[in-house]
Design a protein around this motif. Structure first.
Motif, PDB file in Angstrom:
ATOM      1  N   MET A  27       0.785  -1.169   0.018  1.00 15.16           N
ATOM      2  CA  MET A  27       0.190   0.305  -0.225  1.00 15.16           C
ATOM      3  C   MET A  27       0.742   1.643   0.020  1.00 15.16           C
ATOM      4  SD  MET A  27      -3.163  -0.909   3.153  1.00 15.16           S
ATOM      5  CE  MET A  27      -3.570   0.818   3.010  1.00 15.16           C
ATOM      6  N   LYS A  28       0.305   2.395  -1.010  1.00 13.31           N
ATOM      7  CA  LYS A  28       1.531   3.823  -0.526  1.00 13.31           C
ATOM      8  C   LYS A  28       1.162   4.049   0.431  1.00 13.31           C
ATOM      9  CE  LYS A  28       1.457   3.907  -6.043  1.00 13.31           C
ATOM     10  NZ  LYS A  28       1.732   4.412  -7.129  1.00 13.31           N
ATOM     11  N   ILE A  29       1.959   5.710   0.743  1.00 15.58           N
ATOM     12  CA  ILE A  29       1.293   6.438   1.864  1.00 15.58           C
ATOM     13  C   ILE A  29       0.231   7.030   1.567  1.00 15.58           C
ATOM     14  CG2 ILE A  29       2.247   8.538   2.443  1.00 15.58           C
ATOM     15  CD1 ILE A  29       4.745   7.865   2.325  1.00 15.58           C
ATOM     16  N   ILE A  30      -0.757   7.296   0.597  1.00 19.70           N
ATOM     17  CA  ILE A  30      -1.648   7.661  -0.585  1.00 19.70           C
ATOM     18  C   ILE A  30      -2.942   7.122   0.663  1.00 19.70           C
ATOM     19  CG2 ILE A  30      -2.384   7.250  -2.224  1.00 19.70           C
ATOM     20  CD1 ILE A  30      -3.137  10.474  -1.015  1.00 19.70           C
ATOM     21  N   ASP A  31      -2.914   5.006   0.039  1.00 21.14           N
ATOM     22  CA  ASP A  31      -3.696   5.568   0.872  1.00 21.14           C
ATOM     23  C   ASP A  31      -3.982   4.796   1.918  1.00 21.14           C
ATOM     24  OD1 ASP A  31      -4.513   4.100  -1.982  1.00 21.14           O
ATOM     25  OD2 ASP A  31      -2.304   2.437  -1.845  1.00 21.14           O
ATOM     26  N   TRP A  32      -2.725   4.710   3.061  1.00 24.83           N
ATOM     27  CA  TRP A  32      -2.853   4.732   4.089  1.00 24.83           C
ATOM     28  C   TRP A  32      -3.551   5.867   4.782  1.00 24.83           C
ATOM     29  CZ3 TRP A  32      -2.641   0.348   7.212  1.00 24.83           C
ATOM     30  CH2 TRP A  32      -1.693  -0.455   7.075  1.00 24.83           C
ATOM     31  N   TYR A  33      -3.143   6.742   4.015  1.00 25.42           N
ATOM     32  CA  TYR A  33      -4.133   8.241   5.291  1.00 25.42           C
ATOM     33  C   TYR A  33      -5.565   7.861   4.488  1.00 25.42           C
ATOM     34  CZ  TYR A  33      -4.970  13.291   4.388  1.00 25.42           C
ATOM     35  OH  TYR A  33      -5.581  14.003   4.670  1.00 25.42           O
ATOM     36  N   ILE A  34      -5.767   7.711   3.417  1.00 24.84           N
ATOM     37  CA  ILE A  34      -7.061   7.362   3.065  1.00 24.84           C
ATOM     38  C   ILE A  34      -8.081   6.498   4.514  1.00 24.84           C
ATOM     39  CG2 ILE A  34      -9.241   7.334   1.029  1.00 24.84           C
ATOM     40  CD1 ILE A  34      -7.403   8.449  -0.774  1.00 24.84           C
ATOM     41  N   LEU A  35      -7.568   5.613   3.875  1.00 25.99           N
ATOM     42  CA  LEU A  35      -8.484   4.243   4.707  1.00 25.99           C
ATOM     43  C   LEU A  35      -7.976   4.806   6.294  1.00 25.99           C
ATOM     44  CD1 LEU A  35      -8.886   1.640   5.061  1.00 25.99           C
ATOM     45  CD2 LEU A  35      -6.646   0.777   5.011  1.00 25.99           C
ATOM     46  N   THR A  56     -14.346  12.802   2.674  1.00 28.84           N
ATOM     47  CA  THR A  56     -14.003  13.314   0.860  1.00 28.84           C
ATOM     48  C   THR A  56     -14.186  14.951   0.498  1.00 28.84           C
ATOM     49  OG1 THR A  56     -15.038  10.829   1.655  1.00 28.84           O
ATOM     50  CG2 THR A  56     -14.185  12.633  -1.133  1.00 28.84           C
ATOM     51  N   SER A  57     -15.314  14.865   1.352  1.00 24.16           N
ATOM     52  CA  SER A  57     -15.606  16.451   0.976  1.00 24.16           C
ATOM     53  C   SER A  57     -15.093  17.260   1.812  1.00 24.16           C
ATOM     54  CB  SER A  57     -16.637  16.820   1.528  1.00 24.16           C
ATOM     55  OG  SER A  57     -17.927  15.876   1.351  1.00 24.16           O
ATOM     56  N   LYS A  58     -14.110  17.036   2.553  1.00 25.22           N
ATOM     57  CA  LYS A  58     -13.582  17.738   2.858  1.00 25.22           C
ATOM     58  C   LYS A  58     -11.704  17.638   2.662  1.00 25.22           C
ATOM     59  CE  LYS A  58     -12.230  18.554   7.570  1.00 25.22           C
ATOM     60  NZ  LYS A  58     -11.682  18.332   9.281  1.00 25.22           N
ATOM     61  N   LEU A  59     -11.781  16.621   1.561  1.00 26.54           N
ATOM     62  CA  LEU A  59     -10.031  16.426   0.732  1.00 26.54           C
ATOM     63  C   LEU A  59     -10.817  17.234  -0.434  1.00 26.54           C
ATOM     64  CD1 LEU A  59      -9.803  13.050   0.841  1.00 26.54           C
ATOM     65  CD2 LEU A  59      -8.173  13.913   2.413  1.00 26.54           C
ATOM     66  N   ALA A  60     -11.882  17.425  -0.914  1.00 31.40           N
ATOM     67  CA  ALA A  60     -12.204  17.914  -1.791  1.00 31.40           C
ATOM     68  C   ALA A  60     -12.253  19.488  -1.798  1.00 31.40           C
ATOM     69  CB  ALA A  60     -13.359  17.180  -2.601  1.00 31.40           C
ATOM     70  N   ASN A  61     -12.683  20.175  -0.602  1.00 31.69           N
ATOM     71  CA  ASN A  61     -12.220  21.012  -0.324  1.00 31.69           C
ATOM     72  C   ASN A  61     -10.790  22.369  -0.446  1.00 31.69           C
ATOM     73  OD1 ASN A  61     -15.367  21.581  -0.608  1.00 31.69           O
ATOM     74  ND2 ASN A  61     -15.487  21.182   1.790  1.00 31.69           N
ATOM     75  N   ASN A  62     -10.422  20.700   0.216  1.00 34.41           N
ATOM     76  CA  ASN A  62      -8.617  21.430   0.362  1.00 34.41           C
ATOM     77  C   ASN A  62      -8.408  21.363  -0.623  1.00 34.41           C
ATOM     78  OD1 ASN A  62      -9.479  21.960   3.161  1.00 34.41           O
ATOM     79  ND2 ASN A  62      -9.244  20.168   3.555  1.00 34.41           N
ATOM     80  N   THR A  63      -9.467  20.882  -1.671  1.00 34.98           N
ATOM     81  CA  THR A  63      -8.209  19.967  -3.138  1.00 34.98           C
ATOM     82  C   THR A  63      -7.081  19.180  -3.400  1.00 34.98           C
ATOM     83  OG1 THR A  63      -5.826  21.953  -3.146  1.00 34.98           O
ATOM     84  CG2 THR A  63      -8.120  23.076  -4.405  1.00 34.98           C
ATOM     85  N   GLU A  64      -7.503  18.553  -2.474  1.00 35.69           N
ATOM     86  CA  GLU A  64      -5.806  17.405  -1.936  1.00 35.69           C
ATOM     87  C   GLU A  64      -7.385  15.774  -3.059  1.00 35.69           C
ATOM     88  OE1 GLU A  64      -5.404  16.070   2.348  1.00 35.69           O
ATOM     89  OE2 GLU A  64      -6.664  16.881   2.415  1.00 35.69           O
ATOM     90  N   ILE A  65      -8.184  16.248  -3.338  1.00 36.62           N
ATOM     91  CA  ILE A  65      -8.566  15.001  -4.651  1.00 36.62           C
ATOM     92  C   ILE A  65      -8.158  15.598  -5.996  1.00 36.62           C
ATOM     93  CG2 ILE A  65     -10.553  13.777  -5.438  1.00 36.62           C
ATOM     94  CD1 ILE A  65     -11.910  13.837  -3.436  1.00 36.62           C
ATOM     95  N   ILE A  66      -7.720  16.492  -5.864  1.00 39.30           N
ATOM     96  CA  ILE A  66      -7.401  17.645  -7.661  1.00 39.30           C
ATOM     97  C   ILE A  66      -5.740  17.224  -7.391  1.00 39.30           C
ATOM     98  CG2 ILE A  66      -7.457  19.301  -9.003  1.00 39.30           C
ATOM     99  CD1 ILE A  66      -9.684  20.490  -7.663  1.00 39.30           C
ATOM    100  N   ALA A  67      -5.422  17.465  -6.705  1.00 33.36           N
ATOM    101  CA  ALA A  67      -3.941  16.946  -6.022  1.00 33.36           C
ATOM    102  C   ALA A  67      -3.493  15.188  -6.707  1.00 33.36           C
ATOM    103  CB  ALA A  67      -2.905  17.228  -4.864  1.00 33.36           C
ATOM    104  N   ILE A  68      -4.638  14.244  -6.547  1.00 29.51           N
ATOM    105  CA  ILE A  68      -4.033  13.504  -5.772  1.00 29.51           C
ATOM    106  C   ILE A  68      -4.081  13.180  -7.737  1.00 29.51           C
ATOM    107  CG2 ILE A  68      -5.037  10.962  -5.553  1.00 29.51           C
ATOM    108  CD1 ILE A  68      -5.522  12.481  -2.966  1.00 29.51           C
TER     109      ILE A  68
END
Length: 358
Positions: free
Chosen positions: A1-9, A77-89
Motif C-alpha cells: 500500500m502507498k502512503i496515500i492509501d494509508w492516509y485515506i483508509l 471526502t468533502s474535506k479532501l475535495a474542499n482542500n483540493t487534495e483530490i485534485i492533487a491526487i
C-alpha cells in the motif's frame, strides 16, 4: 500500500468510528428521556437498565450503521475535495478507479465487522433489547400469537388452540389430529390444556380421544389426562422477534422446522436471515455513492454534500424497511425484498461513479 492509501483508509475508519461514538450516546440520551418515566413506574432494577443500554448500543449501531458509514465517507471526502487534495491526487497521474482502492478496502473491513456483528453479537443483543422493552416498557404487548393458533408439529400431526395464555401456560379448545397415509388415525380434544414445567408434560382437562377404525370408532374420555406431546410452549407461540435472537445456524434450523409446521411467519424469519448478508454488502454500495457525490468541489461547500448524503442515506434505510415490511405482509419473495434496495442503489452507484470519473 502507498502512503496515500494509508492516509485515506485511516481517515475512512477513524471518521466512521468517531461518527458511531458521537451518535450512539445521543441515541441513548434520547431513549432515556423517552423511557425514564416508565422505568421508574415499573421499578426496573438499575442493573437491568445498564444491560439494556449495552444491548441497545449494539442493536442501534447495527441498525443504523449504513447511515453512519455514508455520512462519515461524505464528511471526510468533502474535506479532501474542499482542500483540493483530490485534485492533487488525480493530477499526479492516479486514476479515479485507483483512487477508490482505499475506500473499497475500508468498506471491506467495515462489512466484515458488520457481518461478524450480525452473526455473533446482534442476536444476543436483540434478545436483551426486545425482552426488556416487552417486559417493562410496553403495555399489553402482542408479543405472541394467542388466538386461533394452528401448527403442524410433525409430518402427520396437527394441533389447534382457540385461545392461549402464555403467562398461565394454558390454552382452550385444544385438538390434535394424527394422520396415517392421508387418513385420520385418531383425534385428541380437550376443553383446556395446561403446560407443566416441572416434568415437561401437558394436563388435558375434559380429555377425549377418538380412535378411527375401519368399521367403528373407539372413544376414550376422562376428566383429566396427563401426557407428553410432540411440542413445547415456545414452539406453539414463539415471540414475534424470535428470529432476531438466533444465530445463523439456529435460525436455519428454526426456519426449516417452521416450514414443516406451516407457520404463517416464515417470510418474517427469512427477511431476518437475508438481512444478515445484505446489510454488510450495502457498505460497498453506500461507499461508492458517497465518494461519487462528494469527490468534486461544489459551490455550496460541504453543506450541500452532507444534505444530499443525508437524503440518500435515509432513502436507503426507508427502502430497506418498507420492502422488508412488504415481504412480511404480502406475497413479495423475501429474498427479492431484502436485496432490492441494494440492487437499486447499486445501479445508482454505477451511474454516479461514471459521472464522477468524467
Amino acid at each position: 500500500m502507498k502512503i496515500i492509501d494509508w492516509y485515506i483508509l485511516k481517515r475512512y475508519l477513524a471518521t466512521f468510528s468517531v461518527m458511531l461514538l458521537l451518535f450512539i450516546p445521543i441515541g441513548i440520551v434520547v431513549d432515556v428521556s423517552e423511557k425514564v418515566n416508565k422505568m421508574i413506574e415499573n421499578k426496573v432494577p438499575f442493573t437491568e437498565v445498564l444491560l439494556y443500554y449495552l444491548d441497545f448500543t449494539i442493536y442501534f449501531a447495527n441498525m443504523l450503521f449504513p447511515i453512519f458509514l455514508f455520512l462519515s465517507v461524505i464528511w471526510f471526502t468533502s474535506k479532501l475535495a474542499n482542500n483540493t487534495e483530490i485534485i492533487a491526487i488525480l493530477s499526479s497521474g492516479i486514476s479515479f478507479t485507483r483512487f477508490l482502492k482505499p475506500y473499497l478496502m475500508g468498506a471491506t473491513i467495515v462489512s466484515l465487522f458488520a457481518l461478524l456483528m450480525a452473526l455473533v453479537l446482534v442476536p444476543s443483543a436483540s434478545k436483551g433489547y426486545n425482552d426488556f422493552r416487552y417486559t417493562y416498557l410496553k403495555n399489553n404487548p402482542k408479543i405472541r400469537e394467542n388466538m386461533d393458533v394452528y401448527r403442524q408439529i410433525s409430518q402427520d400431526e396437527f394441533i389447534y388452540v382457540s385461545n392461549f395464555n402464555y403467562m398461565s401456560k394454558m390454552g382452550f379448545n385444544f385438538s390434535l389430529e394424527k394422520f396415517k397415509d392421508n387418513k385420520l388415525e385418531y383425534k385428541i380434544s380437550a376443553n383446556r390444556i395446561k403446560w407443566n414445567e416441572n416434568d415437561s408434560t401437558y394436563s388435558l382437562y375434559g380429555f377425549k380421544k377418538r380412535i378411527v377404525g375401519e368399521l367403528d370408532d373407539h372413544l376414550i374420555a376422562s376428566d383429566e389426562q396427563k401426557m407428553k406431546l410432540n411440542f413445547d410452549i415456545d414452539d406453539l407461540t414463539p415471540v414475534v422477534y424470535i428470529a432476531e435472537t438466533m444465530t445463523l445456524g439456529e435460525l436455519n434450523k428454526f426456519i426449516e422446522k417452521e416450514k414443516v409446521r406451516g407457520s404463517s411467519n416464515i417470510n418474517r424469519y427469512l427477511v431476518v436471515k437475508y438481512r444478515k448478508y445484505s446489510l454488510p454488502v450495502s457498505a460497498f454500495i453506500l461507499t461508492l455513492i458517497a465518494v461519487s457525490v462528494s469527490a468534486m468541489k461544489r459551490r455550496g461547500g460541504m453543506g450541500v454534500n452532507l444534505a444530499l448524503g443525508i437524503a440518500l442515506a435515509f432513502t436507503f434505510v426507508f427502502f430497506d424497511k418498507i420492502f422488508g415490511v412488504l415481504a412480511e405482509a404480502s406475497s413479495i419473495p423475501p429474498l427479492v425484498a431484502v436485496w432490492l434496495p441494494n440492487v437499486l442503489f447499486g445501479i445508482l452507484a454505477v451511474y454516479l461513479l461514471r459521472n464522477a470519473k468524467r
